[in-house]
Design an enzyme around this catalytic site. Structure first.
Site, short mmCIF file in Angstrom:
data_model
loop_
_atom_site.label_atom_id
_atom_site.label_comp_id
_atom_site.label_asym_id
_atom_site.label_seq_id
_atom_site.Cartn_x
_atom_site.Cartn_y
_atom_site.Cartn_z
N ASN A 1 -9.47 -10.27 -1.57
CA ASN A 1 -9.10 -9.03 -0.87
C ASN A 1 -10.31 -8.10 -0.82
O ASN A 1 -11.17 -8.13 -1.68
CB ASN A 1 -7.94 -8.35 -1.62
CG ASN A 1 -7.69 -6.92 -1.16
OD1 ASN A 1 -7.84 -5.97 -1.93
ND2 ASN A 1 -7.30 -6.76 0.09
N GLY A 2 -10.31 -7.26 0.22
CA GLY A 2 -11.31 -6.20 0.31
C GLY A 2 -12.20 -6.30 1.53
O GLY A 2 -12.96 -7.26 1.66
N GLY A 3 -12.08 -5.34 2.42
CA GLY A 3 -13.02 -5.21 3.53
C GLY A 3 -12.91 -6.28 4.60
O GLY A 3 -13.80 -6.39 5.44
N HIS B 1 -9.53 -7.85 -5.55
CA HIS B 1 -10.25 -6.94 -4.66
C HIS B 1 -11.72 -7.03 -5.08
O HIS B 1 -12.07 -6.68 -6.21
CB HIS B 1 -9.68 -5.53 -4.83
CG HIS B 1 -10.28 -4.52 -3.92
ND1 HIS B 1 -9.79 -3.23 -3.83
CD2 HIS B 1 -11.31 -4.58 -3.04
CE1 HIS B 1 -10.51 -2.55 -2.94
NE2 HIS B 1 -11.45 -3.34 -2.46
N CYS C 1 -5.62 -0.26 -9.11
CA CYS C 1 -5.53 1.08 -8.53
C CYS C 1 -6.33 2.08 -9.34
O CYS C 1 -6.12 2.21 -10.55
CB CYS C 1 -4.06 1.47 -8.50
SG CYS C 1 -3.82 3.12 -7.89
N MET D 1 0.84 -1.19 0.00
CA MET D 1 0.00 0.00 0.00
C MET D 1 0.88 1.25 0.00
O MET D 1 1.78 1.37 0.84
CB MET D 1 -0.91 -0.03 1.24
CG MET D 1 -1.96 -1.12 1.13
SD MET D 1 -3.08 -1.17 2.54
CE MET D 1 -2.02 -1.91 3.75
N MET D 2 0.59 2.13 -0.95
CA MET D 2 1.46 3.29 -1.13
C MET D 2 1.48 4.13 0.12
O MET D 2 0.46 4.36 0.75
CB MET D 2 0.97 4.10 -2.33
CG MET D 2 1.16 3.32 -3.61
SD MET D 2 0.60 4.18 -5.06
CE MET D 2 2.02 5.19 -5.36
C1 LIG Z 1 -3.20 3.97 1.79
C2 LIG Z 1 -3.48 2.87 0.81
C3 LIG Z 1 -2.60 2.64 -0.22
C4 LIG Z 1 -2.83 1.59 -1.13
N1 LIG Z 1 -1.90 1.35 -2.09
C5 LIG Z 1 -2.05 0.26 -2.88
C6 LIG Z 1 -1.02 -0.13 -3.77
O1 LIG Z 1 0.04 0.49 -3.86
N2 LIG Z 1 -1.24 -1.23 -4.54
C7 LIG Z 1 -2.39 -1.97 -4.45
O2 LIG Z 1 -2.52 -2.98 -5.13
N3 LIG Z 1 -3.37 -1.61 -3.62
C8 LIG Z 1 -3.22 -0.53 -2.83
N4 LIG Z 1 -4.20 -0.21 -1.93
C9 LIG Z 1 -5.43 -1.04 -1.90
C10 LIG Z 1 -5.26 -2.18 -0.91
O3 LIG Z 1 -4.18 -3.01 -1.29
C11 LIG Z 1 -6.53 -3.05 -0.85
O4 LIG Z 1 -6.77 -3.61 -2.12
C12 LIG Z 1 -7.76 -2.25 -0.45
O5 LIG Z 1 -7.47 -1.36 0.61
C13 LIG Z 1 -8.88 -3.21 -0.02
O6 LIG Z 1 -8.43 -4.11 0.98
P1 LIG Z 1 -8.64 -3.83 2.56
O7 LIG Z 1 -10.10 -3.59 2.75
O8 LIG Z 1 -8.14 -5.09 3.23
O9 LIG Z 1 -7.83 -2.61 2.91
C14 LIG Z 1 -3.99 0.81 -1.02
C15 LIG Z 1 -4.89 1.05 0.02
C16 LIG Z 1 -4.64 2.07 0.93
C17 LIG Z 1 -5.62 2.30 2.06
#
Ligand SMILES: Cc1cc2nc3c(=O)[nH]c(=O)nc-3n(C[C@H](O)[C@H](O)[C@H](O)COP(=O)(O)O)c2cc1C
Length: 321
Positions: free
Chosen positions: A194-196, A154, A83, A1-2
């Site tokens: 992935n997701g949530g 996702h 993204c 995550m960036m």
């Molecule tokens: C701050 C932030 C940065 C993210 N950067 C990336 C990234 O660089 N590459 C990517 O594939 N997903 C990125 N995501 C998305 C997450 O990898 C993930 O797919 C998304 O948050 C849903 O999963 P979660 O509900 O478990 O967070 C980012 C999410 C956040 C909150």
């Protein structure tokens, strides 16, 4: 995550789980080719297993970036097709490529030829008004044909018009069943959901239906949930370290990084959630947030935060009130 899963963060997360697969922030192929390579790609051997996530849509550049990533010692190369940010759309990469399976397939094939590492793809279930049934199947089939055997999906669409990247992680509805149907239709592929997913318990509920789950925000907000993973998911017989042991094991890393010129808060910002839900967690976070960015801040700030969270020292702000 960036901005989140940089090398300091990954080192810290690894202290809680040896087996969880970790990923870098997304790095564009151009950044790998033309950027400060050590800053963009450098990582500690302790971070293994770790995948390098690339962004881009130029097969030649992605292949060269994959080759360089492999030489750096990464364990996997992942291509980000999920993204939704504007900046990323203008460079024609990220989720908008869900509409271009042939181009993604060409990129994946080129990356696969350039390195011996597994090339995996992270995507959404669709974009905008795509039919999430048909177009996801078409996308996966085409990209799998090019050599990708593992997809992280996702489980929501990306709405490329009108939603911010943040809203795109919350507003389009989650459809876990769509990902499970994909797994059922292509059982030979590795499908990671992935997701949530907000807790280790809910991750465990999904695991029987897919090959893995990826946690993003929950693992960052409450990193200690990873401490259960090795035992519960991978059957390790080792007792996980306590939160305080994790903190203590992070200190030598911080000391070394400080000597190399890193600033304390570049590391401590990733550990604010370590005591999530525990007594004095707030005072711990506050002490770090108020002190770690100060000029010359060193490990004494971490040591004080430790004494605050154990109750040995009063939180400074309260002491002064
Ligand atoms: C701050 C932030 C940065 C993210 N950067 C990336 C990234 O660089 N590459 C990517 O594939 N997903 C990125 N995501 C998305 C997450 O990898 C993930 O797919 C998304 O948050 C849903 O999963 P979660 O509900 O478990 O967070 C980012 C999410 C956040 C909150």
């Amino acid at each position: 995550m960036m901005e989140w899963t940089d090398r300091h963060c990954r080192y810290f997360l690894r202290l809680m789980s040896r087996r969880t697969f970790l990923y870098t922030e997304m790095v564009t192929a151009e950044a790998v080719l033309y950027g400060d390579r050590e800053r963009v790609l450098g990582f500690s051997p302790e971070e293994h297993p770790v995948g390098l996530q690339l962004g881009g849509s130029d097969a030649g550049k992605l292949a060269e970036a994959a080759r360089i990533g492999a030489a750096y010692g990464y364990d996997e190369i992942n291509l980000n097709i999920g993204c939704p940010s504007d900046r990323v759309q203008s460079g024609r990469f990220g989720a908008c490529l869900m509409a271009e399976p042939d181009l993604v397939a060409a990129c994946v094939a080129a990356m696969g030829e350039a390195s011996a590492l597994p090339v995996t793809v992270k995507c959404r279930i669709g974009i905008d008004d795509q039919d999430a049934e048909e177009s996801l199947d078409r996308f996966i089939d085409r990209v799998a044909q090019a050599g990708c055997k593992s997809f992280i999906v996702h489980a929501r669409k990306a709405w490329l018009k009108g939603l911010s990247p943040k809203d795109n992680r919350a507003v389009p509805p989650l459809d876990y069943r769509r990902v499970v149907r994909l797994k059922q239709r292509r059982p030979e592929l590795e499908i990671v959901l992935n997701g949530g997913i907000e807790s280790f318990a809910s991750a465990e509920l999904h695991l029987p239906q897919v090959d893995g789950v990826m946690l993003g925000r929950a693992a960052y907000a409450d990193p200690y949930l990873l401490a259960e993973v090795d035992r519960a998911v991978f059957g390790s017989g080792e007792t996980p370290p306590s939160r305080l042991e994790v903190l203590d094991r992070f200190v030598p890393y911080v000391e070394t990084a400080l000597k190399r010129g890193a600033r304390l808060n570049q590391m401590t910002r990733h550990i604010l959630g370590l005591f999530h839900g525990q007594p004095r967690a707030r005072a711990f976070r506050r002490h770090l947030a108020e002190n770690a960015h100060l000029d010359g801040a060193g490990v004494e700030v971490l040591e004080r935060a430790r004494r605050i969270v154990t109750g040995e020292a009063p939180p400074q702000a309260i002491a002064a009130e």
